[in-house]
Write a protein that holds these residues in place. Structure first.
Motif: not given
Length: 266
Positions: A93-104
């Motif tokens: 499994x991969x993560x999200x393209x931009x970690x900052x988006x889902x941290x927010x």
């Protein structure tokens, strides 16, 4: 300033960690291909150019059908299963393209794990995403006719997916060896669920950069919720002065594993 060498416990396999990280990177490349093709929402409209690994078999992409997370609201490919020439099967499994988006956008609430009774609470959003792809993920593993070792791996948000998949795979294939290598995992669950997971006896190695913000989320004490990590931490320190740099699988984590005596790129 040069970083300190990485420490590995005796049961940790650096070659296996590297292979798992490289497979997760293939899942990110799968995502990049999907973006290049215009983000088709129907699996049959997406053509995945398979990794060039001699003798390997690959499943079709594993798709999230629905997500109620704010930053993921439509279908997209999240990984695959693969069988190596020796018969070991991997779920990736991969993560999200931009970690900052889902941290927010990360919410803190938890809910009960739905497929077993009284094993504790897990992060509501991560569970909803896993639920959306669970049946397909288990099916693509089953289609590869697992008879040898099973491996589960993920990065970032994908580490939460891989952790939840471990519970299902232990239930479905109890007689097969199962191990879990993940990278930059956020906290997933309550202490009760973490205790249940760790008692399964599945070797779980959580590779984490001490400078990475993602593994620090959600906080251990989050409003009325308690969060705990799973498995054994394999830590290193590499500070690239940005959320993306400190969290990147390719530029940070893979570099550290390839250079364990000096895990920070200068």
């Amino acid at each position: 300033m040069p970083s300190l060498p990485m420490y590995f416990p005796p049961t940790f396999s650096l070659p296996q960690a590297l292979l798992c990280a490289q497979l997760v990177n293939c899942a990110y490349l799968q995502y990049d291909q999907w973006v290049t093709q215009g983000k088709p929402r129907k699996p049959q409209a997406f053509t995945w150019q398979l990794p060039t690994l001699e003798g390997w078999q690959f499943s079709a992409p594993v798709w999230s059908v629905l997500s109620e997370l704010h930053f993921l609201n439509e279908s997209e490919p999240f990984g695959f299963a693969a069988r190596d020439p020796q018969g070991a099967v991997y779920l990736v499994f991969r993560g999200t393209d931009t970690a900052q988006d889902w941290l927010d956008d990360l919410e803190l609430k938890q809910r009960s794990y739905p497929w077993l009774t009284d094993v504790g609470l897990v992060h509501d959003g991560f569970l909803r995403l896993y639920t959306s792809l669970r049946d397909l993920a288990l099916q693509v593993v089953d289609d590869l006719r697992p008879e040898g070792p099973l491996w589960v791996c993920g990065h970032s948000l994908g580490s939460s997916l891989s952790s939840l998949a471990v519970v299902d795979m232990r239930e479905r294939w109890p007689g097969l060896s199962l191990q879990h290598y993940n990278f930059a995992s956020p906290r997933l669950a309550s202490p009760a669920f973490a205790g249940y997971y760790n008692a399964l006896g599945v070797p779980t190695f959580r590779v984490v950069n001490d400078s990475d913000l993602v593994p620090q989320m959600p906080p251990g004490v989050s409003d009325n919720w308690l969060y705990q990590h799973l498995g054994q931490a394999i830590t290193f320190t590499a500070s690239y002065a940005s959320v993306a740099g400190d969290h990147s699988l390719a530029d940070c984590y893979l570099y550290a594993l390839n250079n364990p005596q000096a895990p920070m790129r200068t």
